[in-house]
Design a protein around this motif. Structure first.
Motif, PDB file in Angstrom:
ATOM      1  N   TYR A 327       0.821  -1.209   0.000  1.00 16.64           N
ATOM      2  CA  TYR A 327       0.000   0.000   0.000  1.00 16.64           C
ATOM      3  C   TYR A 327       0.856   1.261   0.000  1.00 16.64           C
ATOM      4  O   TYR A 327       0.602   2.198  -0.773  1.00 16.64           O
ATOM      5  N   GLN A 330       2.664   1.792  -3.484  1.00 12.53           N
ATOM      6  CA  GLN A 330       1.780   2.285  -4.548  1.00 12.53           C
ATOM      7  C   GLN A 330       1.315   3.708  -4.259  1.00 12.53           C
ATOM      8  O   GLN A 330       1.159   4.520  -5.177  1.00 12.53           O
ATOM      9  N   GLU A 339       1.675   5.786 -12.413  1.00  8.62           N
ATOM     10  CA  GLU A 339       0.806   4.608 -12.286  1.00  8.62           C
ATOM     11  C   GLU A 339       1.534   3.329 -12.694  1.00  8.62           C
ATOM     12  O   GLU A 339       0.918   2.290 -12.906  1.00  8.62           O
ATOM     13  N   ASP A 514      -3.229  -7.324  -4.647  1.00  4.42           N
ATOM     14  CA  ASP A 514      -4.477  -6.948  -5.332  1.00  4.42           C
ATOM     15  C   ASP A 514      -5.327  -6.035  -4.449  1.00  4.42           C
ATOM     16  O   ASP A 514      -5.911  -5.064  -4.934  1.00  4.42           O
ATOM     17  N   GLU A 517      -4.238  -2.604  -4.432  1.00  2.00           N
ATOM     18  CA  GLU A 517      -4.235  -2.060  -5.799  1.00  2.00           C
ATOM     19  C   GLU A 517      -2.816  -1.801  -6.288  1.00  2.00           C
ATOM     20  O   GLU A 517      -2.512  -0.773  -6.901  1.00  2.00           O
ATOM     21  N   GLY A 521      -2.586   1.633 -12.779  1.00  2.68           N
ATOM     22  CA  GLY A 521      -3.856   2.324 -12.969  1.00  2.68           C
ATOM     23  C   GLY A 521      -3.970   2.836 -14.390  1.00  2.68           C
ATOM     24  O   GLY A 521      -3.220   2.430 -15.283  1.00  2.68           O
ATOM     25  N   GLN A 651     -11.055   1.239   2.270  1.00  2.00           N
ATOM     26  CA  GLN A 651     -11.185   1.245   0.814  1.00  2.00           C
ATOM     27  C   GLN A 651     -11.724  -0.098   0.347  1.00  2.00           C
ATOM     28  O   GLN A 651     -11.312  -1.143   0.831  1.00  2.00           O
ATOM     29  N   ARG A 653     -12.419  -3.322  -2.170  1.00  2.00           N
ATOM     30  CA  ARG A 653     -11.598  -4.079  -3.104  1.00  2.00           C
ATOM     31  C   ARG A 653     -12.287  -4.187  -4.450  1.00  2.00           C
ATOM     32  O   ARG A 653     -13.472  -4.474  -4.529  1.00  2.00           O
ATOM     33  N   LYS A 654     -11.523  -3.961  -5.511  1.00  2.00           N
ATOM     34  CA  LYS A 654     -12.071  -4.094  -6.862  1.00  2.00           C
ATOM     35  C   LYS A 654     -11.892  -5.528  -7.349  1.00  2.00           C
ATOM     36  O   LYS A 654     -10.804  -6.079  -7.274  1.00  2.00           O
TER      37      LYS A 654
END
Length: 748
Positions: A327, A330, A339, A514, A517, A521, A651, A653-654
């Protein structure tokens, strides 16, 4: 539920459960040696004798089922006399080794002898002696101390799935030993140390190190695989001395793999990176942390940030990083304006990735009635997941396998289908078509020309006939030319058959990457694209190119370009890293830092540092925080890793989405599957001497069949991409399966 009476107190119990389970639940002490809650009942030690009213003689609590109205006495004269007599018999041949025995202080025999033994022995004859054999680099034997409880034998047969230990001889000549001279080979063998109630089986790396009461015990999480086994780190004067399992039925029960248990040896390896270094005029200089971080900061500013080329900065991280490290790195890149972020270093085509959710709990694997495993050797790659699958199999679940070569599974398979990598997508498509036809569902156009086969019918029938099935996708498929299509086909098959899915294609702490993230991006470059273009600076987090990348030679060449500034944060020295880096910052390894591991259930398991890192080594999250502060980036006011975890938890998770068209066309050519051997998956394991000395640790071969070898014009005496060739007809045609514990410059 029924009512029984124990020592004058009425308690409730389930009809048929063993008496010892009831006494344990009620907190009533009954001595035992052979009984273990996770193993079958042997009733061989006789230590748990209790007095049951109406029975002609004392009964073993471990093998006596409770009945309505039963009255039991665990402390009356009859029970105590029986227990004391058994204790005397057990001590007849037991050596007085307590002063030198590694089990001292945590020995069940020692504890029970204090309560039920005598201070005077009536035995004057000579004691028997058992000659010890070498059963491998992990377990030390002193079998003269063995009391024949058979826990190790039952563990091997029931949990490990390999009956490697057994009893030979009769009467006084009875001894427990391996059947074969090669010793113990199980990937779970270290658990025999835990279940042994005496000092007959102890940890060989821990031999004569310390007493248990001298060590501190700190809970932690093992980060070598997708399970995140719960462990206890035992330390002395800031050094990890031993690792044992911690009970957690929903994660690892009471077992851990040998990789989790013995990898700690790497922490004390002479190859640790112990001080910050900067490269000046091509020469490495040791400096203090302030100088190293200033040098790193100025290098990043001068090369990319001050020139307005933040998009020329890239970050790559190993899949063993903690959630917090992922984290922060990134966040640093994105605050700087880049990105270019990725942790998927071993994948050749990042436009062709596996997008498959895991939607079954680890404990839920035991309840399945059918499994389809694709592209995996779970026994060595994910030992604790394999353990759950084995339990399901023993309970009646059928298991089908699609692999590129035969592996040594420790449970019975319904079918083992050896299929070339370029034909697996077509096989799955055929299975899907048969399933759709069975439910009279419209067949999509891409399946219209697919023809059924006997193999596909068997696989489809297995899924259709099951009420609770799971489809498991393994890591052998991540670089398949049709990896994306396979994942989509598995998703569709699972939906049509109400199956769950388990994605074990990525390992270690990839789930944390993951969640944080740590992927490119919008407008960002993935790992392969970064190395193929002209970036001007990199921040690399515990990356070792010979092991972590699918193309080590090109990676080293790309990072070695003249005008690139590379900041490397590593826990171990590495020649390639030293070759391309401008700054090397020593960071904490496993157990030396706080953080979080995200397991296959997406459960975030946080842990604290069990020991301090060597004096000049810092936790990676702290290094990233200070570097971000020096770069004057906002939002890095963290005092501890828990604050970082809290920010991440806010946040969502996607979920991975794959809209790529399904491709089932059979590709031509020879496919190479490149696997790190089980004890070479991360830097810590690679530096653990005892693990590397095992048979599993020494796996180093490129397997192929005769037809493939002929096509490649190689023989069994040759090397393929630097790895010795093994010719075997158990490998599918047009496939080379490389499983190696060595670094190599060859491109898989």
């Amino acid at each position: 539920m029924i009512k029984i009476e124990i020592d004058g107190n009425t308690v409730k119990a389930e009809a048929g459960e063993m008496l010892i389970a009831v006494t344990d639940r009620e907190g009533i002490s009954v001595p035992r040696f052979c009984y273990h809650k996770k193993l079958s009942v042997a009733a061989s030690c006789r230590m748990c004798l209790v007095d049951v009213e109406g029975a002609p003689k004392p009964q073993t609590a471990c093998s006596t089922p409770v009945m309505e109205g039963m009255k039991v006495h665990t402390q009356n004269e009859r029970a105590k006399a029986s227990q004391q007599a058994v204790m005397e018999f057990l001590l007849i041949n037991h050596p007085l080794d307590c002063p030198i025995c590694d089990q001292g202080g945590e020995c069940e025999l020692q504890d029970v002898a204090m309560g039920y033994g005598s201070d005077v022995s009536r035995f004057t004859e000579g004691k028997r002696v058992v000659v010890d054999g070498d059963i491998g680099p992990l377990i030390q034997t002193d079998m003269t101390r063995c009391i024949h409880c058979t826990r190790c034998v039952r563990f091997g047969a029931e949990i490990g799935g390999i009956m490697e230990m057994g009893g030979t001889g009769r009467g006084e000549d009875l001894k427990i030993e391996p059947f074969l001279a090669k010793g113990i080979q199980s990937e779970l063998s270290g658990n025999m140390i835990d279940v042994c109630p005496v000092g007959a089986l102890t940890s060989k790396p821990f031999r004569y190190e310390l007493r248990t009461w001298q060590m501190n015990a700190v809970s932690n999480i093992a980060r070598h695989d997708l399970v995140g086994s719960n462990i206890v780190i035992q330390t002395y004067k800031g050094k990890v001395k031993r690792i044992v399992a911690k009970d957690n039925d929903s994660v690892n029960e009471t077992w851990i793999s040998d990789r989790d248990r013995f990898s700690y040896e790497g922490l004390a390896h002479e190859n640790r990176l112990l001080s910050p270094q900067i490269k000046v005029k091509g020469e490495w200089q040791k400096v203090n942390w302030d100088e190293a971080l200033e040098f790193a900061m100025h290098g990043l500013v001068d090369n990319v940030l001050n020139t307005g080329e933040a998009n020329k900065l890239g970050a790559l991280a190993s899949n063993t990083a903690t959630l917090e490290e992922f984290y922060l790195l990134q966040k640093l890149l994105r605050e700087a304006g880049s990105e270019n972020i990725d942790h998927r270093l071993n994948i050749k085509d990042l436009n062709n990735t596996v997008a498959l959710e895991s939607n079954i709990k680890l404990a839920g694997l035991e309840d399945i009635d059918h499994a389809l495993i694709i592209g995996s050797n779970p026994r060595l790659e994910q030992p604790m997941i394999n353990h759950r699958l084995r339990k399901a199999n023993l309970s009646g679940a059928s298991i089908d396998v699609i692999n590129v070569m035969e592996f040594d599974f420790n449970y019975r398979l319904n079918s083992e289908n050896i299929v070339a990598p370029n034909q697996i997508a077509l096989l799955l498509a055929t299975v899907l078509k048969l399933i759709l036809q069975a439910s009279n569902t419209k067949i999509p156009d891409y399946l219209s020309k697919v023809e059924a086969s006997d193999m596909a019918r068997q696989l489809a029938d297995g899924l259709l006939d099951a009420d609770n099935s799971v489809i498991v996708l393994g890591e052998h498929m991540v670089n398949n030319l049709q990896a994306s299509s396979m994942a989509q086909l598995i998703n569709e098959i699972a939906q049509q058959t109400n199956s769950t899915t388990l994605n074990i294609s990525a390992t270690a702490n990839s789930m944390a990457g993951d969640l944080a993230e740590f992927v490119p991006g919008k407008g960002g470059l993935d790992a392969n694209a970064m190395l193929a273009t002209d970036l001007k600076a990199y921040i690399l987090l515990d990356v070792y190119p010979h092991f972590d990348f699918h193309n080590p030679a090109q990676t080293i060449q790309a990072l070695n370009k003249k005008d690139i500034f590379v900041v490397s944060m590593n826990s171990f020295k590495d020649q390639a890293v030293a070759q391309y880096s401008d700054v090397m910052l020593p960071i904490s390894s496993f157990y030396e830092t706080s953080g979080s591991h995200v397991n296959i259930e997406s459960e975030v398991q946080s842990f604290c540092a069990s020991v301090s890192a060597p004096s000049n080594v810092k936790p990676a999250w702290k290094v990233l925080k200070v570097l971000a502060d020096l770069l004057e980036l906002p939002g890095f006011h963290f005092a501890n890793s828990m604050q970082i975890t809290s920010e991440i938890s806010n946040q969502g998770r996607k979920q991975a989405v794959n809209n790529k068209a399904i491709d089932i066309k059979v590709k031509r050519g020879v496919d190479v599957i490149w696997q790190k051997s089980p004890y070479a998956v991360d830097a810590l394991s690679r530096h653990a001497g005892a693990l590397q000395a095992t048979k599993i640790g020494q796996i180093h071969s490129a397997s192929m069949n005769k037809a493939t070898a002929k096509k490649l014009e190689v023989t069994e005496n040759d090397n393929y991409l630097g790895v010795p060739i093994s010719i075997s007809e158990s490998v599918a045609n047009n496939c080379v399966f490389v499983n190696t514990n060595k670094s190599t410059g060859g491109e898989p």
